[in-house]
Design an enzyme around this catalytic site. Structure first.
Site: not given
Length: 552
Positions: A188, A430, A453-454, A501
């Site tokens: 926390h 992707e 990315n992929d 994304c």
């Protein structure tokens, strides 16, 4: 100069003097009492006072760090209502005729040991909460005043560890940074430090000593390095690093609450990608419009066994509440390939990137998939949730997912558990396969999120984990950009939205192209939200066709 090495959990450079916070060591005596009922009543009164203090702390935290981070003090209040905890204390008082302080201390030790031994990380961290509420109970039983004066101007707080109540009570205007010997990135205190934008370093170990009290220090929350009595060269380097960071932040802060709109009037959403709860403070600090990619696999990666429905529900609920109505898109479990988890017992594969991963694992293990979907749908009533599914390559997969979702909804309905009927469901684009049939896939979902990315890896036949291939990887390859354009166009033809994304979303050299093809959303790391907003607000796209031709 003494150098300590730990883990940076809240970015920034803190320069000041060490204020070593040493928690008062209350000596608990084992005392025989003549009237255990009277002693039990004394314990109950102390409990009421403690609950009242926790309510005040909640209100203070609510104003300073928001609802999500203030919730810990609601949890502490609930712990003081826990029947097992209360029965343990009162049984020790009554059965052994012992004083309440000793009974609380023994109960604390027993519960702390029990929680610390658990496999679940979330439950292990509850041991710190048990210590916190027990110490507060004992303080009230002993009628000791609360020590809130633990800061000085430009102080870097050093401590073995800090509990949430200590952190919240500090005068934030006087604190330059935190440094603790223990603690975790999920504690926390670490979360509060990020939310309050205070540099913090944890896990420096036993070298952190009380002898540093009053000494000049620099804490680098980026690298996790702490300098005690820094030499002039180090001081000069750190001052420059701090000033550069502050100037950058100051310039970008002017963009907060501004629209993501080009000079020509085209708007686009800028969301944030996050890998866990730790990133929420950064999302809010950088004024992201929502969360475009919540990587839910962190719940599995950080656990030694399958996270149960309740654990996942609490996590999703916290994110949704913290984002206060802004869109939160959760990607369902995406493991396999470079993300292996032992307890899944996945077979060794010659080429895991092309193997059993992501949605394939979920569809092959519907019981595991259902636990996550139940947790997500239960949490949906607490905010604006979207769910997306990774590695989709066919309509058949979407239909299987819809069937499982229907089963989950029926189960929740029959149990009287509420869920939102307004959840958008989408898929990751992707693979070349998903791009080529994106016109068909778009008819089955509410949105596309392009995982670049992929997509780059599979299109260029380049293993993204192989550093030797980096020189061959052209992230601006025309094939990649044409695929992105195709997916966006097919989404719009079918009246759904499309975002990006992957890492390309934050590539400012491509922002112009993404705007020109009509991308609806870019989801980037939190630190890139404001730089991307700046880029968008200064990008002219009147001649869209000319811009597109320039890239593809």
């Amino acid at each position: 100069m003494k150098i300590l090495h730990g883990k940076g959990v809240s970015g920034g450079i803190a320069i000041g003097r060490v204020k070593f916070h040493k928690r008062e060591n209350m000596l608990i005596k084992r005392i025989h009492v003549e009237n255990p009922e009277k002693e039990t009543e004394r314990f109950r009164k102390a409990r009421e006072i403690t609950i009242s203090e926790l309510k005040n702390l909640y209100e203070k935290a609510l104003k300073e760090v928001g609802k999500a981070n203030a919730q810990i003090f609601e949890i502490h209040q609930m712990m003081l209502d826990d029947s097992d905890y209360l029965e343990s204390v009162e049984n020790i008082i009554r059965s052994q005729n012992l004083n309440a302080e000793y009974a609380v201390s023994v109960t604390c030790d027993n519960f702390t040991e029990m929680f610390s031994a658990m496999d679940n990380e979330y439950m292990r961290e509850r041991s710190a909460d048990i210590k916190d509420i027990s110490a507060r109970l004992i303080k009230n039983l002993m009628n000791k005043p609360e020590n809130t004066d633990i800061t000085e101007k430009n102080s870097i707080i050093f401590a073995v560890d800090l509990v949430p109540s200590e952190t919240v009570q500090m005068n934030k205007s006087e604190i330059a940074g935190f440094c603790t010997a223990e603690g975790s990135a999920n504690s926390h205190t670490a979360i509060l430090a990020r939310t309050m934008n205070i540099p913090a370093v944890i896990g420096t170990g036993s070298e952190l000593s009380e002898e540093f009290d009053g000494m000049e220090a620099i804490a680098d929350g980026f690298s996790g390095t702490v300098y005690i009595n820094p030499d002039e060269k180090t001081k000069s380097e750190m001052l420059k690093k701090r000033d550069d960071e502050l100037l950058k932040r100051k310039l970008l802060q002017n963009l907060k609450d501004k629209e993501n709109i080009t000079p020509d009037g085209q708007k686009i959403n800028i969301y944030a990608n996050i890998g866990g709860l730790n990133d929420l403070g950064s999302v809010l600090e950088n004024d992201a419009g929502g969360i475009g990619l919540f990587r839910s696999e962190f719940l599995y990666l950080e656990s030694s066994d399958f996270p149960d429905e309740e654990t996942q529900f609490r996590c999703y609920k916290k994110v949704l509440e913290c984002m206060a109505g802004k869109k939160v898109i959760v990607r369902t479990l995406d493991i396999g390939a470079d993300k292996q988890i032992d307890y899944f017992k996945l077979k060794k594969e010659e080429n895991p990137a092309l193997g059993f991963r992501a949605v394939r694992i979920c569809l092959a293990n519907p019981d595991i998939f259902k636990v996550q979907l139940r947790a997500l749908y239960r949490a949906s009533v607490f905010g604006n949730l979207g769910i997306m599914f990774p590695m989709i390559i066919s309509c058949d997969e979407i239909l299987q997912i819809k069937k499982i979702i229907s089963e989950v909804k029926n189960e929740l309905k029959s149990s009287g558990i509420p869920f939102s009927s307004d959840i958008e469901t989408g898929i990751m684009i992707e693979t070349p396969a998903s791009v080529m049939i994106s016109d068909i896939l778009a008819k089955e979902v509410d949105f596309f999120s392009i995982g670049t990315n992929d997509l780059i890896q599979y299109t260029l036949a380049l293993d993204r984990q192989n550093p030797e291939l980096e020189k061959f990887c052209d992230t601006h390859h025309k094939a990649i950009l044409r695929m992105i354009k195709t997916a966006v166009e097919n989404a719009h033809k079918n009246n759904i939205w499309a975002g990006i994304c992957g890492e390309l979303g934050s590539d400012l050299e491509l922002t112009e192209f993404f705007l020109a093809i009509g991308t609806d959303e870019l989801s980037v790391s939190p630190s890139m939200v404001l730089p991307l907003r700046e880029k968008i607000r200064n990008t002219h796209i009147e001649n869209k066709e000319d811009i597109i031709k320039k890239f593809i």
